[in-house]
Enzyme design. Structure first.
Site, PDB file in Angstrom:
ATOM      1  N   GLU A  49       0.859  -1.173   0.000  1.00  0.00           N
ATOM      2  CA  GLU A  49       0.000   0.000   0.000  1.00  0.00           C
ATOM      3  C   GLU A  49       0.901   1.230   0.000  1.00  0.00           C
ATOM      4  O   GLU A  49       1.804   1.340   0.836  1.00  0.00           O
ATOM      5  CB  GLU A  49      -0.906   0.003   1.231  1.00  0.00           C
ATOM      6  CG  GLU A  49      -1.907   1.145   1.237  1.00  0.00           C
ATOM      7  CD  GLU A  49      -2.807   1.150   2.461  1.00  0.00           C
ATOM      8  OE1 GLU A  49      -3.678   2.045   2.538  1.00  0.00           O
ATOM      9  OE2 GLU A  49      -2.642   0.290   3.347  1.00  0.00           O
ATOM     10  N   ASP A  60      -4.762   9.921   9.352  1.00  0.00           N
ATOM     11  CA  ASP A  60      -3.439   9.426   9.701  1.00  0.00           C
ATOM     12  C   ASP A  60      -2.941  10.041  10.992  1.00  0.00           C
ATOM     13  O   ASP A  60      -3.166  11.220  11.285  1.00  0.00           O
ATOM     14  CB  ASP A  60      -2.450   9.728   8.571  1.00  0.00           C
ATOM     15  CG  ASP A  60      -2.800   8.992   7.294  1.00  0.00           C
ATOM     16  OD1 ASP A  60      -2.994   7.768   7.374  1.00  0.00           O
ATOM     17  OD2 ASP A  60      -2.886   9.628   6.228  1.00  0.00           O
ATOM     18  N   TYR A 175     -10.944  -3.382   3.874  1.00  0.00           N
ATOM     19  CA  TYR A 175     -10.029  -2.833   4.874  1.00  0.00           C
ATOM     20  C   TYR A 175     -10.802  -2.682   6.180  1.00  0.00           C
ATOM     21  O   TYR A 175     -11.677  -1.830   6.301  1.00  0.00           O
ATOM     22  CB  TYR A 175      -9.499  -1.486   4.401  1.00  0.00           C
ATOM     23  CG  TYR A 175      -8.289  -0.967   5.157  1.00  0.00           C
ATOM     24  CD1 TYR A 175      -8.282  -0.849   6.539  1.00  0.00           C
ATOM     25  CD2 TYR A 175      -7.152  -0.562   4.462  1.00  0.00           C
ATOM     26  CE1 TYR A 175      -7.182  -0.375   7.219  1.00  0.00           C
ATOM     27  CE2 TYR A 175      -6.029  -0.074   5.134  1.00  0.00           C
ATOM     28  CZ  TYR A 175      -6.055   0.006   6.508  1.00  0.00           C
ATOM     29  OH  TYR A 175      -4.960   0.482   7.182  1.00  0.00           O
TER      30      TYR A 175
END
Length: 272
Positions: A49, A60, A175
């Protein structure tokens, strides 16, 4: 079936737990990033990824935020990352590659152009973190037309009724976000992850990979017991320790080999 989905399904069906390292594009610099892609494959990664650096990476944590800022300061761009991937493919990179990004860079590039050029460079899929399925009408058809898989997130807070809607537009894998919050900040509980993966598997046979908070080999082994594999980003980037080029690739390779051994049921990871 795409290379990403075919590769992950085949490995899963052989009983292999999947290892997907995450790298921020062109971090810590362009040359090192290119070496890291090849080293990760050599260390046993099943897919990669690659995060496209973005100025406001809301999902993030601090490690990846700092990596994105450093990469942008060094001149990283969507165009350059496409060149980097094409370079790595020309040097023998054969595992599937998924681009992780936010929608602004894709929109600025143009969804159709992005999908076309990403595929031409050797990408196999795309995950747009801030794009829910309900708002993906520009991206998904463009990606499908080029044979790019579209990966979406399922979180612990995702309502049961939304999971089949997410699964319906996923290709490649699902995911599974192990924690609420941003990457690298919390340590997920294996029991909670098992419950999330079970909810996902009621609606799809796609591989279910766990990310956010995979801190090392022990965590990978525990989380992969319930899932089909793990995605590791912040902990991997931290292992670089400010190194570049071959020393950085060596450090990443050691970390990923320990991860691979843990997932394969090998000996306990080495101290330190």
């Amino acid at each position: 079936m795409s290379r990403l989905e075919e590769t992950l399904r085949a490995a899963r069906d052989r009983g292999r737990k999947l290892l997907v390292p995450f790298f921020t594009g062109e971090y810590p610099d362009r040359g090192t990033f290119r070496l890291l892609l090849l080293e990760a494959q050599a260390a046993g990664a099943d897919a990669l990824e690659v995060g496209i650096p973005f100025s406001d990476p809301a999902a993030d944590g601090p490690v990846i935020q700092q990596a994105s800022a450093a990469a942008l300061a060094g001149g990283a761009s969507v165009r350059r990352l496409l060149e980097d991937l094409a370079w790595a493919r020309s040097r023998g990179l054969s595992v599937p590659v998924l681009f992780m990004t936010y929608f602004n860079p894709v929109l600025a590039f143009g969804p159709e152009a992005f999908a076309r050029e990403a595929r031409a460079a050797g990408a196999d899929g795309v995950l747009v973190v801030d794009l829910p399925p309900e708002e993906s009408a520009e991206l998904v058809p463009a990606a499908r037309a080029q044979g790019l898989d579209t990966v979406f997130l399922v979180a612990p807070t995702t309502p049961e009724a939304r999971i089949p809607k997410i699964a319906a537009v996923c290709r490649g894998f699902v995911y599974c976000v192990a924690v609420t919050g941003v990457t690298g900040e919390k340590r997920p509980a294996a029991e909670a992850v098992a419950g999330l993966v079970e909810r996902v598997r009621r609606h799809t046979d796609l591989p279910a990979l766990v990310g956010f908070g995979v801190s090392g080999p022990d965590a990978a082994r525990a989380l992969a017991a319930a899932a089909d594999g793990v995605i590791v980003g912040s902990a991997l980037l931290e292992t670089l320790g400010g190194e570049r080029r071959e020393p950085a690739a060596h450090a990443a390779g050691l970390f990923l080999r320990d991860m691979r051994a843990a997932l394969d049921g090998g000996p306990a990871p080495r101290p330190g």
